[in-house]
Design a protein around this motif. Structure first.
Motif, PDB file in Angstrom:
ATOM      1  N   LEU A 147       0.764  -1.165  -0.041  1.00 37.32           N
ATOM      2  CA  LEU A 147       0.156   0.052   0.089  1.00 37.32           C
ATOM      3  C   LEU A 147       0.867   1.200   0.037  1.00 37.32           C
ATOM      4  O   LEU A 147       0.781   2.246  -0.767  1.00 37.32           O
ATOM      5  N   LYS A 148       1.818   1.273   1.089  1.00 33.89           N
ATOM      6  CA  LYS A 148       2.808   2.485   0.765  1.00 33.89           C
ATOM      7  C   LYS A 148       3.541   2.679  -0.508  1.00 33.89           C
ATOM      8  O   LYS A 148       3.540   3.872  -1.042  1.00 33.89           O
ATOM      9  N   LEU A 149       3.757   1.555  -1.191  1.00 36.13           N
ATOM     10  CA  LEU A 149       4.408   1.809  -2.510  1.00 36.13           C
ATOM     11  C   LEU A 149       3.645   2.238  -3.534  1.00 36.13           C
ATOM     12  O   LEU A 149       3.847   3.352  -4.322  1.00 36.13           O
ATOM     13  N   MET A 150       2.076   1.889  -3.490  1.00 36.21           N
ATOM     14  CA  MET A 150       1.212   2.415  -4.385  1.00 36.21           C
ATOM     15  C   MET A 150       0.873   3.770  -4.239  1.00 36.21           C
ATOM     16  O   MET A 150       0.840   4.633  -5.288  1.00 36.21           O
ATOM     17  N   VAL A 151       0.754   4.383  -2.911  1.00 37.14           N
ATOM     18  CA  VAL A 151       0.555   5.586  -2.719  1.00 37.14           C
ATOM     19  C   VAL A 151       1.786   6.740  -3.179  1.00 37.14           C
ATOM     20  O   VAL A 151       1.782   7.495  -3.839  1.00 37.14           O
ATOM     21  N   LEU A 152       3.051   6.228  -2.866  1.00 40.43           N
ATOM     22  CA  LEU A 152       4.209   7.074  -3.183  1.00 40.43           C
ATOM     23  C   LEU A 152       4.339   7.110  -4.577  1.00 40.43           C
ATOM     24  O   LEU A 152       4.592   8.223  -5.059  1.00 40.43           O
ATOM     25  N   CYS A 153       4.287   5.934  -5.554  1.00 42.35           N
ATOM     26  CA  CYS A 153       4.716   5.919  -6.678  1.00 42.35           C
ATOM     27  C   CYS A 153       3.317   6.684  -7.487  1.00 42.35           C
ATOM     28  O   CYS A 153       3.540   7.283  -8.581  1.00 42.35           O
ATOM     29  N   SER A 154       2.192   6.566  -6.783  1.00 38.52           N
ATOM     30  CA  SER A 154       0.987   7.543  -7.610  1.00 38.52           C
ATOM     31  C   SER A 154       1.305   9.024  -7.561  1.00 38.52           C
ATOM     32  O   SER A 154       1.028   9.784  -8.814  1.00 38.52           O
ATOM     33  N   LEU A 155       1.650   9.357  -6.520  1.00 45.77           N
ATOM     34  CA  LEU A 155       2.014  10.746  -6.221  1.00 45.77           C
ATOM     35  C   LEU A 155       3.406  11.072  -6.997  1.00 45.77           C
ATOM     36  O   LEU A 155       3.157  12.117  -7.964  1.00 45.77           O
ATOM     37  N   ALA A 156       4.137  10.347  -7.140  1.00 49.37           N
ATOM     38  CA  ALA A 156       5.611  10.610  -7.888  1.00 49.37           C
ATOM     39  C   ALA A 156       5.105  10.592  -9.568  1.00 49.37           C
ATOM     40  O   ALA A 156       5.722  11.213 -10.165  1.00 49.37           O
ATOM     41  N   SER A 157       4.214   9.789  -9.896  1.00 52.51           N
ATOM     42  CA  SER A 157       3.982   9.583 -11.476  1.00 52.51           C
ATOM     43  C   SER A 157       3.557  11.022 -11.667  1.00 52.51           C
ATOM     44  O   SER A 157       3.638  11.288 -12.972  1.00 52.51           O
ATOM     45  N   GLY A 158       2.862  11.641 -11.026  1.00 56.06           N
ATOM     46  CA  GLY A 158       2.110  13.165 -11.424  1.00 56.06           C
ATOM     47  C   GLY A 158       3.159  14.033 -11.338  1.00 56.06           C
ATOM     48  O   GLY A 158       3.046  15.287 -11.798  1.00 56.06           O
ATOM     49  N   LEU A 159       4.504  13.752 -10.639  1.00 59.00           N
ATOM     50  CA  LEU A 159       5.536  14.724 -10.653  1.00 59.00           C
ATOM     51  C   LEU A 159       6.780  14.554 -11.485  1.00 59.00           C
ATOM     52  O   LEU A 159       7.735  14.744 -11.202  1.00 59.00           O
ATOM     53  N   SER A 160       6.493  13.939 -12.630  1.00 58.05           N
ATOM     54  CA  SER A 160       7.164  13.488 -13.718  1.00 58.05           C
ATOM     55  C   SER A 160       7.641  14.798 -14.512  1.00 58.05           C
ATOM     56  O   SER A 160       7.184  14.984 -15.419  1.00 58.05           O
ATOM     57  N   PHE A 161       8.518  15.712 -13.961  1.00 58.94           N
ATOM     58  CA  PHE A 161       8.963  16.801 -14.548  1.00 58.94           C
ATOM     59  C   PHE A 161      10.291  16.632 -15.340  1.00 58.94           C
ATOM     60  O   PHE A 161      11.210  16.019 -14.792  1.00 58.94           O
TER      61      PHE A 161
END
Length: 562
Positions: A147-161
């Motif tokens: 669950l932690k992995l899903m939360v962190l990577c969902s947020l990081a996916s949107g911050l792909s700058f």
């Protein structure tokens, strides 16, 4: 005389060998007959056993449906809600990425393959690794990690700058790979936890309800894209900077996938370990009883637990000869059914836009602004989910413990084949006549109805029931991983070849369903039985009824009682 004696001896030996072979073939033939009888008639297949069940597990098997069962459905189901949202939302924004970052307004085929397939590759690894860890360290301990992995990577996916378009895609794919690993781990753990908490009478309904959250997550993906797109395309800023505003849309869509997973984190951490893992793997019967009485209203009779029952458990490993003799056919059946299903299911789900576009469903998208195109795709996606996917899941929840898993899977594969052929056969009429477009969409929705009231649900349920407790999460992970390999094959094949010849692609997908029908016949029916009865992981005495097949070659058949 010696030659005569040798001839007689040889003849006797051959007669004995032939008789043995005939007996074995006859037994196997009878078993297959009863197997087909069980599938196509109302006959049920049960084994009459005389065994000494562990008290706490017997209490779970006969427990009435309670509030905590529904709490577990929500806790485990929100993981699948997130899984579906994250896996299927990417297909709704793929075209938008092309419009924003590439001069020709189209995502290159190689980039499209990576964007759509990276999370699936991570899912394969996550299912195998976390499935194995779930059997080694316990279901609960690993549950929070995924669950932690899903939360962190969902947020990081949107911050792909990045300043360069290719770097943006590369960064996005990096985080989606790790997101896929978390999603993969959630599959075997959620399924196993729900299976081991449920009573034997409604176990199928509970597991199906958990998996049905995938349909709601899929719908949520389309709904969020609709809402966010509509919100941004009506702002003054969008009129002056379309691509800049559209860039916010896909990022917000991906980051919102973290919210449902985050909401259930606390409750996942509060869940006790399943009684079956505690009792059968760690062999702590008192702790198993204590954990279950703390969350369920069940009575566990006081007294000395049957430690000799635990001592009779099999201890062979996954790669042992004994495992492949006892469970090899079942593992082959679950993996192959999931493989061919996902070859069909994921291309039809992820590539609705090119399939519908091939018949002229969408107007000329080149003249539409970026968010209007995204809005149109999401609207079609939501319509198919509402009319086909969700009703299919609902029917599975209602009928899984009445009709049984095998019957539903066979009907699902069969009807999917018929409806896919219904699209492929008159394909030229669909593509040249606008008046037939509604009919095309209706048939497309029926494919998803029978996928979900069929193999998409049952391939998830069966591996949680037919393998022993110490290997249950591992075998579910292996089955699901092979399924996701099928999804990767389907995605790559469709992007490289299928989208250029939709009719041929549909015919190939129909053929995959026929393979699924054949392998379904190798699987046992698990409706209404205790998990220990299904797996036979505790040694016990069997009493076979008169007339039932008594062959070791067909041990997936129990006994026929009409």
């Amino acid at each position: 005389m010696s030659s005569v004696g040798e001839s007689v001896s040889t003849w006797c030996g051959r007669r004995h060998a032939c008789s043995s072979l005939i007996c074995r073939l006859n037994g196997l033939g009878n078993a297959m007959f009863y197997r087909m009888l069980n599938v196509v008639t109302s006959a049920t297949y049960e084994t009459r056993r005389v065994r000494k069940q562990i008290t706490v597990l017997e209490a779970l098997d006969v427990a009435k449906t309670q509030l905590y069962h529904f709490t577990t459905i929500v806790i485990a189901g929100m993981g699948f809600f997130t899984d579906a949202y994250d896996l299927f939302s990417i297909s709704l924004i793929t075209d938008l990425l092309g419009r924003i970052y590439f001069s020709d307004g189209k995502l290159p085929t190689s980039a499209a393959v990576v964007v759509n397939g990276t999370a699936l590759v991570g899912t394969v690894l996550g299912q195998i690794f976390f499935g194995w860890l779930g059997d080694r360290m316990g279901r609960k301990h690993i549950y929070g990690v995924t669950l932690k992995l899903m939360v962190l990577c969902s947020l990081a996916s949107g911050l792909s700058f990045s300043r360069k378009p290719k770097d943006v895609i590369a960064t996005l794919c990096f985080f989606r790979f790790w997101l896929g690993i978390g999603i993969g781990g959630d599959y075997p753990l959620s399924a196993t936890i729900m299976s081991e908490y449920a009573n034997k009478r409604t176990r199928g309904t509970f597991i199906a309800a958990v998996f049905a959250m995938q349909g709601l997550g899929n719908l949520a993906a389309g709904t969020v894209v609709l809402i966010i797109s509509a919100r941004f395309k009506n702002t003054p800023a969008y009129k002056t900077d379309q691509f800049g505003q559209a860039d916010y849309v896909w990022r917000i869509v991906l980051m919102l996938g973290a919210i449902p997973a985050l909401l259930t984190y606390y409750w996942r951490m509060k869940m006790p370990e399943t009684a079956r893992y505690t009792a059968l793997i760690t062999r702590n019967l008192k702790q198993a009883a204590s954990d279950m009485t703390s969350v369920l209203d069940i009575e566990i009779p006081a007294g000395k637990e049957e430690m000799d029952v635990l001592a009779r458990q099999d201890e062979f490993g996954l790669f042992s000869t004994k495992f492949f003799h006892r469970y090899g056919r079942e593992l082959l059946g679950t993996t192959m059914c999931w493989l061919v299903l996902d070859i069909v299911f994921y291309p039809l789900n992820l590539f609705m836009k090119p399939i519908f576009n091939s018949i002229g469903w969408f107007e000329d998208t080149g003249n539409e602004d970026p968010l209007q195109q995204t809005y149109s795709i999401a609207r079609t996606h939501a319509i198919i989910i509402l009319s086909g996917t969700l009703p299919g899941f609902l029917f599975t929840v209602i009928f899984i413990d009445k009709l049984g898993r095998i019957r539903i899977q066979l009907v699902g594969f069969t009807m999917m084949t018929i409806f896919i052929l219904g699209l492929a056969g008159p394909y030229n009429k669909w593509s040249h006549n606008k008046s037939t477009h509604i009919g095309f969409a209706i048939i497309y929705a029926f494919i998803f109805f029978f996928a979900n009231f069929g193999p998409n649900s049952t391939t998830f349920i069966l591996p949680t029931e037919i393998f022993p407790t110490r290997l249950r999460s591992t075998c579910h992970g292996i089955s699901g991983a092979v399924g996701k390999i099928g999804a990767i094959i389907g995605v790559i094949w469709f992007l490289l070849y299928g989208q250029h010849a939709i009719q041929n692609a549909l015919l190939m997908l129909a053929g995959c369903n026929l393979v699924g029908i054949m392998f379904t016949l190798a699987l046992p029916e698990s409706k209404g039985m205790s998990l220990e009865d299904i797996t036979g992981e505790i040694d016990e005495v069997e009493e076979l009824p008169i007339g039932s097949p008594g062959t070791d070659e067909a041990d997936f058949i129990h006994s026929v009682v009409v």
